[in-house]
Design a protein around this motif. Structure first.
Motif, PDB file in Angstrom:
ATOM      1  N   THR A  49       0.841  -1.202   0.000  1.00 32.07           N
ATOM      2  CA  THR A  49       0.000   0.000   0.000  1.00 32.07           C
ATOM      3  C   THR A  49       0.879   1.256   0.000  1.00 32.07           C
ATOM      4  O   THR A  49       0.613   2.221  -0.730  1.00 32.07           O
ATOM      5  CB  THR A  49      -0.948  -0.009   1.219  1.00 32.07           C
ATOM      6  OG1 THR A  49      -1.869  -1.093   1.058  1.00 32.07           O
ATOM      7  CG2 THR A  49      -1.720   1.286   1.350  1.00 32.07           C
ATOM      8  N   ASP A 168      -5.700  -1.114  -5.058  1.00 32.04           N
ATOM      9  CA  ASP A 168      -5.166  -1.727  -3.843  1.00 32.04           C
ATOM     10  C   ASP A 168      -6.092  -2.845  -3.373  1.00 32.04           C
ATOM     11  O   ASP A 168      -7.125  -2.581  -2.767  1.00 32.04           O
ATOM     12  CB  ASP A 168      -5.007  -0.670  -2.752  1.00 32.04           C
ATOM     13  CG  ASP A 168      -4.069  -1.139  -1.646  1.00 32.04           C
ATOM     14  OD1 ASP A 168      -3.687  -2.329  -1.646  1.00 32.04           O
ATOM     15  OD2 ASP A 168      -3.725  -0.305  -0.787  1.00 32.04           O
ATOM     16  N   GLU A 169      -5.726  -4.078  -3.682  1.00 36.52           N
ATOM     17  CA  GLU A 169      -6.535  -5.251  -3.352  1.00 36.52           C
ATOM     18  C   GLU A 169      -8.002  -5.050  -3.738  1.00 36.52           C
ATOM     19  O   GLU A 169      -8.896  -5.185  -2.894  1.00 36.52           O
ATOM     20  CB  GLU A 169      -6.392  -5.589  -1.864  1.00 36.52           C
ATOM     21  CG  GLU A 169      -4.937  -5.805  -1.484  1.00 36.52           C
ATOM     22  CD  GLU A 169      -4.768  -6.499  -0.141  1.00 36.52           C
ATOM     23  OE1 GLU A 169      -5.592  -7.370   0.170  1.00 36.52           O
ATOM     24  OE2 GLU A 169      -3.813  -6.179   0.576  1.00 36.52           O
TER      25      GLU A 169
END
Ligand SMILES: Nc1ncnc2c1ncn2[C@@H]1O[C@H](COP(=O)(O)OP(=O)(O)O)[C@@H](O)[C@H]1O
Ligand SMILES: [Mg+2]
Length: 224
Positions: A49, A168-169
């Protein structure tokens, strides 16, 4: 040689922790070529991240340089940085980040309106039909399933025509069927529009959709 849309040079990122300091990224240099779809893996807490935040100028480096879309992010004033981000970058997060007070339709067009991009309504309706969101256009996020919310977030990130999407994911909260839909959708955007995508994921199977892979490990970048 391909154009490098993201370029890290000797980048370190440290956080204060108690009395001392934690080095999350340790003097890394690497680049992302324009038009690639990069999958980023790494253990929880490895700095994935943080890496995306540095790429998009959401956080400052401790040392070194980050160049994104040809701009040295450190040289931009806060206002210019904000402008730069709005113009070039879209984010997709695990928890969708839709605005609860706005409908699906309003959520989708909102960033484009900020950028002054006018959207062709018919085209947008076409996209919503393909993603089975058309009958949800006047619903609010709380009235949608997780998969529908993430598809909405992705449409929003695409239609403002960014140069780069930082995800992000994006499938972290989705079931396997919706995970596949989202990965395919990102792959389509990458191929069809040449949009560069950097996607952090825990799901190794999703790397099959990517053109490149990197791994964050012990503060360094490993090419898989
Ligand atoms: N704002 C912050 N302040 C202090 N420590 C942070 C901050 N953001 C992240 N960290 C720490 O940096 C490390 C990497 O975090 P992160 O980039 O979120 O990892 P990942 O996304 O790979 O799980 C973790 O140990 C985390 O606790
Ligand atoms: Mg993370």
């Amino acid at each position: 040689m391909k154009e490098q849309i993201v370029k890290f040079t000797d980048v370190s990122k440290k956080y204060k922790s108690g009395e001392g300091e934690q080095t999350v990224l340790d003097n890394i240099s690497f680049a992302v070529d324009k038009g690639n779809f990069v999958g980023v893996t790494g253990d929880s807490g490895s700095g994935k991240t943080t890496l995306l935040h540095l790429m998009g100028g959401l956080e400052d480096v401790s040392s070194g340089n980050v160049e994104t879309c040809g701009k040295d992010l450190k040289r931009l004033s806060p206002i210019k940085l904000e402008e730069f981000r709005r113009k070039h970058i879209s984010y997709i997060f695990q928890d969708y980040n839709l605005i609860e007070e706005l409908t699906v339709w309003e959520n989708i067009i909102f960033p484009s309106q900020l950028k002054g991009i006018s959207l062709e309504e018919e085209k947008l309706i076409e996209i919503l039909k393909i993603l089975k969101l058309e009958d949800k256009r006047n619903k609010f996020p709380s009235q949608l399933s997780g998969g529908e919310q993430q598809r909405t977030a992705i449409v929003r990130s695409i239609v403002s025509k960014p140069d780069i999407i930082l995800a992000d994911e994006p499938t972290g909260n989705l079931d396997s069927r919706n995970t596949k839909v989202v990965a395919k959708l990102l792959q389509y955007v990458n191929k069809q529009y040449g949009t560069t995508i950097v996607m952090v994921t825990h799901n190794i199977a999703l790397l099959d959709y990517c053109t490149d892979r990197i791994k964050v490990e012990d503060g360094r970048i490993k090419n898989d």
